[in-house]
Write a protein that holds these residues in place. Structure first.
Motif, mmCIF file in Angstrom:
data_model
loop_
_atom_site.group_PDB
_atom_site.id
_atom_site.type_symbol
_atom_site.label_atom_id
_atom_site.label_comp_id
_atom_site.label_asym_id
_atom_site.label_seq_id
_atom_site.Cartn_x
_atom_site.Cartn_y
_atom_site.Cartn_z
ATOM 1 N N ILE A 77 0.836 -1.207 0.000
ATOM 2 C CA ILE A 77 0.000 0.000 0.000
ATOM 3 C C ILE A 77 0.871 1.258 0.000
ATOM 4 O O ILE A 77 0.623 2.205 -0.756
ATOM 5 C CB ILE A 77 -0.968 -0.020 1.193
ATOM 6 C CG1 ILE A 77 -2.010 -1.126 0.995
ATOM 7 C CG2 ILE A 77 -1.642 1.332 1.378
ATOM 8 C CD1 ILE A 77 -2.847 -1.430 2.214
ATOM 9 N N THR A 78 1.913 1.260 0.822
ATOM 10 C CA THR A 78 2.817 2.418 0.872
ATOM 11 C C THR A 78 3.515 2.615 -0.469
ATOM 12 O O THR A 78 3.670 3.747 -0.935
ATOM 13 C CB THR A 78 3.853 2.237 1.991
ATOM 14 O OG1 THR A 78 3.170 1.997 3.219
ATOM 15 C CG2 THR A 78 4.744 3.453 2.123
ATOM 16 N N THR A 79 3.916 1.522 -1.093
ATOM 17 C CA THR A 79 4.570 1.615 -2.389
ATOM 18 C C THR A 79 3.638 2.207 -3.432
ATOM 19 O O THR A 79 4.053 3.042 -4.244
ATOM 20 C CB THR A 79 5.060 0.231 -2.842
ATOM 21 O OG1 THR A 79 5.981 -0.273 -1.871
ATOM 22 C CG2 THR A 79 5.745 0.303 -4.190
ATOM 23 N N LEU A 80 2.378 1.795 -3.422
ATOM 24 C CA LEU A 80 1.432 2.345 -4.386
ATOM 25 C C LEU A 80 1.252 3.850 -4.184
ATOM 26 O O LEU A 80 1.166 4.609 -5.153
ATOM 27 C CB LEU A 80 0.095 1.617 -4.277
ATOM 28 C CG LEU A 80 0.114 0.151 -4.748
ATOM 29 C CD1 LEU A 80 -1.223 -0.513 -4.461
ATOM 30 C CD2 LEU A 80 0.467 0.064 -6.214
ATOM 31 N N VAL A 81 1.221 4.299 -2.933
ATOM 32 C CA VAL A 81 1.127 5.737 -2.660
ATOM 33 C C VAL A 81 2.390 6.448 -3.150
ATOM 34 O O VAL A 81 2.319 7.507 -3.793
ATOM 35 C CB VAL A 81 0.896 5.989 -1.152
ATOM 36 C CG1 VAL A 81 1.024 7.460 -0.806
ATOM 37 C CG2 VAL A 81 -0.459 5.457 -0.731
ATOM 38 N N PHE A 82 3.559 5.863 -2.875
ATOM 39 C CA PHE A 82 4.817 6.462 -3.315
ATOM 40 C C PHE A 82 4.914 6.510 -4.837
ATOM 41 O O PHE A 82 5.434 7.475 -5.395
ATOM 42 C CB PHE A 82 6.016 5.708 -2.740
ATOM 43 C CG PHE A 82 6.283 5.972 -1.282
ATOM 44 C CD1 PHE A 82 5.512 6.859 -0.543
ATOM 45 C CD2 PHE A 82 7.316 5.326 -0.642
ATOM 46 C CE1 PHE A 82 5.765 7.104 0.795
ATOM 47 C CE2 PHE A 82 7.589 5.561 0.691
ATOM 48 C CZ PHE A 82 6.813 6.450 1.409
ATOM 49 N N ILE A 83 4.442 5.481 -5.514
ATOM 50 C CA ILE A 83 4.448 5.478 -6.977
ATOM 51 C C ILE A 83 3.557 6.611 -7.493
ATOM 52 O O ILE A 83 3.918 7.316 -8.435
ATOM 53 C CB ILE A 83 4.005 4.111 -7.535
ATOM 54 C CG1 ILE A 83 5.093 3.068 -7.296
ATOM 55 C CG2 ILE A 83 3.693 4.206 -9.026
ATOM 56 C CD1 ILE A 83 4.666 1.650 -7.645
ATOM 57 N N GLY A 84 2.400 6.780 -6.868
ATOM 58 C CA GLY A 84 1.507 7.872 -7.261
ATOM 59 C C GLY A 84 2.164 9.226 -7.085
ATOM 60 O O GLY A 84 2.067 10.105 -7.950
#
Length: 109
Positions: A77-84
């Motif tokens: 989940i954190t990675t998806l936010v960081f990618i965004g």
């Protein structure tokens, strides 16, 4: 086949199987730790280069596979936010404005 037992009355065969299970758990824990370390490093890098986030997502999935579901889910989940954030360029703008402010502060003194 002779069965030998220790002082507690547990057979040697049971001790060996318990020891083997414990060794497998330790090995799985080491793998999970390595996956989490690489995952969090690549998650941080995905702020700059979103393509590196795929490494972090794969690490999160492998962490979940080794029975650390919460840690793997948080990583994904954190990675998806960081990618965004990395795709929008917000982090790059933040770093640029911070650097400009720092240089202006140094030059002003």
């Amino acid at each position: 086949m002779k069965r030998y037992s220790n002082q507690g009355g547990e057979s040697i065969e049971n001790q060996n199987s318990a020891s083997g299970i414990y060794q497998r758990q330790i090995a799985a824990e080491k793998k999970t730790t390595i996956f989490l370390i690489f995952g969090w490093i690549s998650a941080a890098l995905s702020l700059i280069s979103p393509a590196t986030g795929t490494i972090s997502i794969i690490s999160g999935v492998l962490t979940i596979k080794y029975h650390r579901k919460l840690a793997g889910s948080i990583l994904i989940i954190t990675t998806l936010v960081f990618i965004g954030i990395g795709l929008t360029g917000s982090f790059n703008d933040f770093i640029t404005s911070f650097a400009e402010g720092f240089v202006a502060g140094v030059e002003g003194k």
